[in-house]
Design an enzyme around this catalytic site. Sequence first.
Site, PDB file in Angstrom:
ATOM      1  N   ASN A   1      13.460   0.683  55.060  1.00 28.05           N
ATOM      2  CA  ASN A   1      14.181   0.605  56.325  1.00 28.05           C
ATOM      3  C   ASN A   1      13.815   1.694  57.322  1.00 28.05           C
ATOM      4  O   ASN A   1      14.202   1.618  58.489  1.00 28.05           O
ATOM      5  CB  ASN A   1      15.684   0.624  56.064  1.00 28.05           C
ATOM      6  CG  ASN A   1      16.104  -0.504  55.146  1.00 28.05           C
ATOM      7  OD1 ASN A   1      15.360  -1.458  54.942  1.00 28.05           O
ATOM      8  ND2 ASN A   1      17.285  -0.394  54.575  1.00 28.05           N
TER       9      ASN A   1
ATOM     10  N   SER B   1     -16.206 -34.584  78.131  1.00 25.38           N
ATOM     11  CA  SER B   1     -15.677 -35.882  77.744  1.00 25.38           C
ATOM     12  C   SER B   1     -16.620 -36.574  76.767  1.00 25.38           C
ATOM     13  O   SER B   1     -17.842 -36.427  76.854  1.00 25.38           O
ATOM     14  CB  SER B   1     -15.488 -36.762  78.985  1.00 25.38           C
ATOM     15  OG  SER B   1     -15.101 -38.070  78.620  1.00 25.38           O
ATOM     16  N   SER B   2     -16.024 -37.317  75.869  1.00 31.16           N
ATOM     17  CA  SER B   2     -16.812 -38.125  74.939  1.00 31.16           C
ATOM     18  C   SER B   2     -17.136 -39.492  75.522  1.00 31.16           C
ATOM     19  O   SER B   2     -17.920 -40.240  74.944  1.00 31.16           O
ATOM     20  CB  SER B   2     -16.044 -38.299  73.623  1.00 31.16           C
ATOM     21  OG  SER B   2     -14.818 -38.981  73.869  1.00 31.16           O
TER      22      SER B   2
END
Length: 473
Positions: free
Chosen positions: A146, A322-323
Amino acid sequence: MTDAVEYRLEKDLLGEREVPASAYFGIQSQRAKDNFDLSGVTLAHFPKLINALAMVKQACALANTELGLLDQQRCNAIVAAGDRLLQGQFHQQFVVDMIQGGAGTSTNMNANEVIANIGLELMGHARGDYQYLHPNNDVNRAQSTNDVYPTAARLGILLSHGDLVESLVSLQASLRDKSHEFADVIKMGRTQLQDAVPMTLGQEFGAWASTLGEDVRVIAALSELLKEVNLGGTAIGTGINADPRYGKLAIKHLSSISGFALTQSEDLIEASSDMGAFVLFSSMLKRLAIKLSKISNDLRLLSMGPRAGINEINLPPQQPGSSIMPGKVNPVIPEAVNQVAYQVMGHDLAICMAAEAGQLQLNAMEPLIVYNLLESMRLIKRAMVMLEKRCINGITANHQECADMVHHSIGLVTALNPYIGYENATRIARRALQENRTVIDLVEEEQLLPAAELRRILEPKRLIHAVQDVAVQ
């Protein structure tokens, strides 16, 4: 047939457990590794956090030895093991998931066990032979998760801070360079995506540079909040199991090791549960992410086209877009920056919720806070490097397109308003839209201003800067 894995037997309060003989982590790390198979992102993903843990352990060992609580041989082994970690060795042994229950105990024990086993080997003993160097009794002496974990988290952020600011400053400088390069490119400014008044492309890029410059200063200021640590508070801030002198002495050593001027929190109980500094720093990262996303939005808008959009600038092509549509190139770099920004905004929300979830003397959700902060810093840094190198540096201006838009824009009438009056200017603007003509043509046609005066008023330098010789109506 694969070779059989050899194991060593270790024990903890839950009993005995096999640990790979080759491992430098121990039984508690093994349990955490098995329990928290969550994000798949382990401590090893953040080297600066591991370095911070090593520094904390070194500082604590030095303080304990100075106080006569740890013998010199064990101290030397812990410090030497920490040095190995700081050199980048053994990081793969930090196998615990960043998201974990236990308020970071598994992280602390992963560090304790790895350091103990490295130290054992340096001392000439076998891994797991903890009677000579124990993860809890020696490496974790006078400590608690802690106070160790939040201290290491703050230090890990500080160690990462320099890289973040360096990338930010570099991106700002590239935008400033472009502002000089495009200083003579007159274009139309826009408000609400509608024509407003003329400006230069350089002014647009310069504004982006200025807004990032603000964040350089604020991030530097906020980092000071992280230099206040709760080391020495142990479990809940009361300092149980630690010499009263230990905390400040350990922080003195940690400051020397890390190079940061760290200070001890005035109220260690408050500091053990308070996540305020993390929340503020996360908010700053979110603000930077929002600015980067806004700049990316603008880049995408200004590069729209190439034939059916604004098309004032060209972004450097990075890959086919883009494809199915031949020749299409997308603004992939700004798009990726946008997505990083959205992720950082999400991290900030998670940090806010985790900070609010603190209960009584501890915040058990701190691992999520630390993970998201470090990941946000990593993502933003990489996004800024990508944006600068793969986009900003290669941007070119479409000078003629910018000039044509200014010439045909209704927005030019605003510059004439002080000379021909608001009513005349409104009528000219309406006619220009209805008749698809330019403001200049209509002003000349109606002889509202002499041609020489019209040219003087519409000089580029007058359009983009305030002037003192405005006509009085």
